[in-house]
Design an enzyme around this catalytic site. Structure first.
Site, PDB file in Angstrom:
ATOM      1  CG  ASP A  66      -1.901   1.104   1.281  1.00  0.00           C
ATOM      2  OD1 ASP A  66      -3.037   0.882   0.839  1.00  0.00           O
ATOM      3  OD2 ASP A  66      -1.537   2.198   1.750  1.00  0.00           O
ATOM      4  CB  ILE A  67       0.986   4.299  -2.151  1.00  0.00           C
ATOM      5  CG1 ILE A  67       1.241   3.494  -3.432  1.00  0.00           C
ATOM      6  CG2 ILE A  67       1.777   5.595  -2.177  1.00  0.00           C
ATOM      7  CD1 ILE A  67       0.822   4.210  -4.695  1.00  0.00           C
ATOM      8  CG  ASN A 120      -4.983  11.520  -4.833  1.00  0.00           C
ATOM      9  OD1 ASN A 120      -4.376  11.734  -5.869  1.00  0.00           O
ATOM     10  ND2 ASN A 120      -5.404  10.308  -4.497  1.00  0.00           N
ATOM     11  CG  ASP A 137      -4.666   9.943 -12.169  1.00  0.00           C
ATOM     12  OD1 ASP A 137      -4.960   9.282 -11.152  1.00  0.00           O
ATOM     13  OD2 ASP A 137      -5.515  10.424 -12.931  1.00  0.00           O
ATOM     14  CD  GLU A 160      -4.726   4.582  -1.161  1.00  0.00           C
ATOM     15  OE1 GLU A 160      -4.907   5.070  -0.044  1.00  0.00           O
ATOM     16  OE2 GLU A 160      -5.556   4.695  -2.095  1.00  0.00           O
TER      17      GLU A 160
END
Length: 310
Positions: free
Chosen positions: A184-185, A192, A201, A227
């Site tokens: 997971d980021i 965002n 993106d 993500e």
């Protein structure tokens, strides 16, 4: 698959519109009147509505309702881009849009298009198909859209779950190890919220490329949602799987991501679950094990790999 393809194509566009929807079932009957080009929307996936036929000398795309193709999204300028007929085909022209027009990931002001080119307009991604091989290209594009995440190049969740079920059975049948990495980021929502979804993106696209570069050809890279991602590693013991996850972590964390907002440092947390070829579990249970270790990595400070104790 056939139901999904038919659903993909259905629409009731007005017959005098310059942008209409083709039903693939009618393509064989209309090849003599084949359009000069078609645009297939492949991202965002949840609003794919078919193949858009382009006729005439020009098609204007933008947020303004008066455009030939209206994309009601803030990432798209009121008059964003034009698809114009030129000798031998069509070209795309950016109309001084805020977020730019991209062909195959490269910002362009004007570019003659080849069949198969990907055109990005704000948050939308289209595949350009020229006349001549529309039916074959259409079905290939639809299949890709149904299995591949257009932004990251990763397989989608449905494809992962189908293959995970088969790989678990194969692992047990042949007594060979199987590893699943969930990752997971870290703090991606902040990217965002601070810089906007277009920058997000950009990060996701580069992220996908970096992961694919360090993985083996046999590894399955998938986007699980948002993500969160997964790596399905066949015939891979725990120590080897940990090494692959660590390579991915370093590829993401060691080099800033180039974005329109400037270079951004991004990290990722990894959790690993491994089957020994004997234990029988359901796909969701194996995902749960990897997720638990992913949450451990988050709670320990992020940007790390947590696996089973060797």
């Amino acid at each position: 698959m056939s139901d999904a393809i038919n659903s993909f194509a259905e629409c009731s566009a007005a017959p005098d519109d310059r942008s209409t929807i083709l039903n693939p079932a009618l393509l064989n009957d209309s090849l003599d009147d084949a359009p000069d080009c078609c645009l297939v929307q492949i991202y965002p996936a949840d609003i794919i509505d078919g193949m858009r036929r382009v006729e005439g000398r020009s098609l204007i795309v933008g947020r303004d309702p008066r455009c030939d193709l209206t994309l009601d999204d803030s990432s798209v300028s009121r008059r964003h881009a034009e698809f114009a007929r030129v000798d031998g085909g069509y070209e795309v022209r950016d109309l001084s849009s805020t977020n730019g027009t991209y062909v195959n990931g490269e910002a362009v002001k004007q570019r003659v298009l080849r069949s198969g080119d990907c055109v990005k307009l704000g948050g939308y991604l289209y595949k350009f198909l020229s006349a001549g091989s529309i039916e074959t290209a259409y079905h290939e594009t639809v299949y890709t859209a149904l299995t591949i995440d257009a932004l990251t190049g990763a397989f989608n969740k449905s494809y992962l779950l189908d293959n995970l079920d088969r790989e678990i059975a194969r692992s047990r049948r042949h007594g060979r190890p199987l590893a699943l990495v969930m990752f997971d980021i870290d703090c991606f929502k902040e990217v965002n919220d601070t810089h906007g979804h277009l920058v997000g993106d950009e990060v996701l696209k580069d992220f996908g490329g970096r992961v694919r570069e360090v993985c083996r050809e046999i590894d399955m890279f998938a986007r699980y949602g948002g993500e969160e991602f997964a790596l399905l590693l066949s015939e891979t013991p725990a120590d080897e799987a940990l090494a692959i996850a660590e390579r991915c972590r370093q590829a993401i964390a060691n080099e800033p991501f180039a974005t329109a907002a400037g270079p951004l440092r991004v990290s990722c947390s990894f959790g690993l679950a491994v089957l020994d070829g004997v234990r029988s579990v359901k796909p969701i249970e194996l995902i749960g094990e990897a997720d638990e270790r992913l949450y451990e990595a988050k709670s320990q400070g992020r940007n790390r790999v947590v696996g089973p104790r060797l």
